[in-house]
Design an enzyme around this catalytic site. Structure first.
Site, PDB file in Angstrom:
ATOM      1  N   HIS A  98      47.569  43.204  44.784  1.00 44.83           N
ATOM      2  CA  HIS A  98      46.912  42.565  43.646  1.00 44.83           C
ATOM      3  C   HIS A  98      46.706  41.109  44.064  1.00 44.83           C
ATOM      4  CE1 HIS A  98      49.438  45.661  41.662  1.00 44.83           C
ATOM      5  NE2 HIS A  98      48.514  45.705  40.726  1.00 44.83           N
ATOM      6  N   ASP A 115      49.887  39.214  43.913  1.00 39.97           N
ATOM      7  CA  ASP A 115      51.001  39.590  44.809  1.00 39.97           C
ATOM      8  C   ASP A 115      50.926  38.698  46.038  1.00 39.97           C
ATOM      9  OD1 ASP A 115      51.473  41.800  43.185  1.00 39.97           O
ATOM     10  OD2 ASP A 115      50.323  43.161  44.476  1.00 39.97           O
ATOM     11  N   MET A 170      42.813  48.480  50.487  1.00 42.78           N
ATOM     12  CA  MET A 170      42.539  48.443  49.038  1.00 42.78           C
ATOM     13  C   MET A 170      43.026  47.127  48.437  1.00 42.78           C
ATOM     14  SD  MET A 170      44.421  48.856  45.978  1.00 42.78           S
ATOM     15  CE  MET A 170      45.472  50.194  45.459  1.00 42.78           C
ATOM     16  N   GLU A 184      41.809  53.813  37.589  1.00 44.45           N
ATOM     17  CA  GLU A 184      43.126  54.462  37.506  1.00 44.45           C
ATOM     18  C   GLU A 184      43.561  54.607  36.054  1.00 44.45           C
ATOM     19  OE1 GLU A 184      46.055  52.558  39.962  1.00 44.45           O
ATOM     20  OE2 GLU A 184      47.726  53.526  38.938  1.00 44.45           O
ATOM     21  N   LYS A 231      46.123  55.765  32.926  1.00 43.22           N
ATOM     22  CA  LYS A 231      47.553  55.868  32.592  1.00 43.22           C
ATOM     23  C   LYS A 231      47.634  55.995  31.069  1.00 43.22           C
ATOM     24  CE  LYS A 231      51.945  53.485  33.433  1.00 43.22           C
ATOM     25  NZ  LYS A 231      52.602  52.303  34.016  1.00 43.22           N
ATOM     26  N   GLU A 279      47.099  58.893  39.645  1.00 44.85           N
ATOM     27  CA  GLU A 279      48.495  58.668  40.068  1.00 44.85           C
ATOM     28  C   GLU A 279      49.392  59.761  39.529  1.00 44.85           C
ATOM     29  OE1 GLU A 279      50.241  54.736  39.951  1.00 44.85           O
ATOM     30  OE2 GLU A 279      52.064  55.544  39.051  1.00 44.85           O
ATOM     31  N   HIS A 317      51.345  59.235  36.325  1.00 40.46           N
ATOM     32  CA  HIS A 317      50.644  58.944  35.082  1.00 40.46           C
ATOM     33  C   HIS A 317      50.338  60.192  34.268  1.00 40.46           C
ATOM     34  CE1 HIS A 317      49.317  54.729  36.674  1.00 40.46           C
ATOM     35  NE2 HIS A 317      50.621  54.888  36.617  1.00 40.46           N
ATOM     36  N   ASP A 334      47.267  57.582  44.213  1.00 38.97           N
ATOM     37  CA  ASP A 334      48.586  56.945  44.147  1.00 38.97           C
ATOM     38  C   ASP A 334      49.644  58.034  44.082  1.00 38.97           C
ATOM     39  OD1 ASP A 334      47.409  54.483  44.152  1.00 38.97           O
ATOM     40  OD2 ASP A 334      48.132  53.857  42.165  1.00 38.97           O
ATOM     41  N   ASP A 360      58.186  55.073  32.591  1.00 43.27           N
ATOM     42  CA  ASP A 360      57.481  54.937  33.877  1.00 43.27           C
ATOM     43  C   ASP A 360      58.489  54.750  35.016  1.00 43.27           C
ATOM     44  OD1 ASP A 360      55.582  54.447  35.781  1.00 43.27           O
ATOM     45  OD2 ASP A 360      54.970  52.497  34.989  1.00 43.27           O
ATOM     46  N   ASP A 365      58.225  55.666  38.561  1.00 43.14           N
ATOM     47  CA  ASP A 365      57.762  55.277  39.905  1.00 43.14           C
ATOM     48  C   ASP A 365      58.720  55.701  41.013  1.00 43.14           C
ATOM     49  OD1 ASP A 365      55.332  54.161  39.185  1.00 43.14           O
ATOM     50  OD2 ASP A 365      56.128  52.148  38.934  1.00 43.14           O
ATOM     51  N   ASP A 401      52.586  54.451  45.367  1.00 43.57           N
ATOM     52  CA  ASP A 401      52.724  53.486  44.275  1.00 43.57           C
ATOM     53  C   ASP A 401      54.064  53.714  43.578  1.00 43.57           C
ATOM     54  OD1 ASP A 401      52.113  51.367  42.774  1.00 43.57           O
ATOM     55  OD2 ASP A 401      50.618  52.329  41.520  1.00 43.57           O
TER      56      ASP A 401
END
Ligand code: GCO
Ligand code: MN
Ligand code: MN
Length: 391
Positions: free
Chosen positions: A58, A61, A92, A185, A187, A221, A224, A249, A259, A261, A291
């Site tokens: 991102h 980031d 990406m 994406e 979610k 993802e 999600h 993802d 969530d 992950d 992800d």
């Protein structure tokens, strides 16, 4: 050289995010459990895990939202060097439209025109940043695009606003010659109570309403669809059928929980297997982005195990998928189940006056049809034995 069948190589196109391997182990109830790493340090950690293709980010980031130009230049220089020494690419990029308080009520769908314009402006800058590092996929995840109470926002207007933003950014992409493909994406919830475009299918329908549908696909993802209790494999299959699977993802998630992950393959063995098999059978060529993040208990060393494990699990499931496809007993059963009938298939393939008449006149033996065997128990048990390694 790979040391065994399950050792990843860049040809596998596995990627991680600065925010995944760099995740410090914070959750809504607790402070970080790991020290923060610089972008260059995160790239080095991915390099230590070995075999990955790239690292995604991102905008924030890489460059903190309030960084000066000089600070940004220094970070980019270090990051670029780290990419080079670890032979990693940036396939990406994406925008953070969710952390800063300005996005507390959404970005492209905010009720405030100034926030909507700022979100587009921030994405344009972030697209420039991604392009500087060679990214060709641009992910859009509408983290705050939603509501807690539908008293607060008009959902039809939200769709229109989202469309306006994506149309604008597609034109910007063309104008600047970035050559991005956008991947939307979906979610269903978290961090908002209800997020718009809750599942991959929502975006598949939305894309067809855009000015440049050819430029836009999806980034489904695992976690999600799973957190909504849905079958992720079926959603990915629909994206593949629509030729819209631009990115994916991978992670894991217990159905209907918060969530999580989790590391790919760590919880849903069977679903992860069928997903891997789907990607192999349909010859998916894009990146496979993990992800996910390590457990909050993990230290820096265990984070490397998390990264290695993500890739290894995919490779193990890939080998299992090939085994499934070459298993004589399984293939024999699949042949029993998939019954061809060329006469009827020709009839139903295309509507003509003749096929209509022929089909209406056809004499079906319903009882005999219903009595044909479907040995699904046998097939599923063979699948189980294969996955558990006793076959
Ligand atoms: C999440 C999302 C994000 C996005 C990322 C890329 O649940 O937080 O999966 O990790 O993938 O923001 O846009
Ligand atoms: Mn997610
Ligand atoms: Mn994601």
């Amino acid at each position: 050289m790979p040391t065994d069948l399950y050792t990843p190589t860049p040809a596998d196109k596995f990627t991680f995010g600065l925010w995944t391997v760099g995740n410090p182990g914070r959750d809504p109830f607790g402070e970080p459990t790991r020290s923060p790493l610089t972008p260059a340090e995160i790239v080095d950690a991915i390099g230590v895990a070995g075999g990955a293709y790239g690292v995604n980010f991102h905008d924030n980031d890489l460059i903190p939202i309030d960084a000066s130009e000089a600070e940004a230049d220094a970070i980019k220089k270090d990051f670029r060097k780290a990419l080079r020494r670890n032979k990693l690419k940036v396939p990406m990029a994406t925008t953070n439209l969710f952390t800063d308080p300005v996005f507390k009520d959404g970005a492209f769908t905010s009720n405030d025109a100034e926030v909507r314009a700022y979100a587009i402006h921030k994405t344009m800058k972030s697209m420039q940043l991604g392009a500087e590092f060679g990214a060709k996929i641009y992910v859009m995840w509408g983290g705050r695009e939603g509501t807690e109470s539908d008293a607060t926002k008009d959902p039809v207007l939200a769709c229109k606003r989202f469309r306006e933003a994506v149309n604008f950014l597609c034109k910007y992409n063309k104008d600047q010659g970035f050559g991005y493909k956008f991947a939307l994406e979906a979610k269903p919830n978290e961090p908002r109570g209800h997020i718009y475009f809750a599942v991959t299918g929502s975006y598949l329908a939305f894309i067809e309403t855009l000015d440049h549908p050819e430029m836009v696909g999806v980034n489904p993802e695992f976690a999600h669809e799973n957190m909504a209790g849905l079958n992720f494999v079926h959603h990915v299959a629909q994206a593949i059928d629509a030729k819209k699977l631009f990115h994916i993802d991978l992670n894991d998630q217990v159905m209907c929980r918060y969530d999580q992950d989790f590391r790919f393959g760590s919880n849903s063995y069977k679903q992860s297997f069928f997903l891997t098999k789907l990607l192999i059978d349909t010859k998916y060529k894009g990146c496979k982005h993990f992800d996910s993040h390590a457990y909050r208990q993990s230290d820096a060393k265990d984070v490397i195990e998390f990264a290695k494990g993500s890739m290894r699990s995919y490779k193990v499931l890939e080998a299992k998928a090939h085994k499934f496809n070459n298993d004589k007993a399984i293939q024999k059963l699949l042949n029993v189940i998939n019954r061809e009938n060329s006469k009827l298939q020709t009839m139903t393939k295309k509507f003509t006056k003749k096929s209509m008449k022929d089909l209406l006149a056809y004499d079906f033996d319903r009882k005999a049809m219903a009595a044909k065997p479907l040995p699904y128990e046998e097939l599923d048990q063979l699948t189980f034995d294969l996955l558990m390694g006793v076959r």
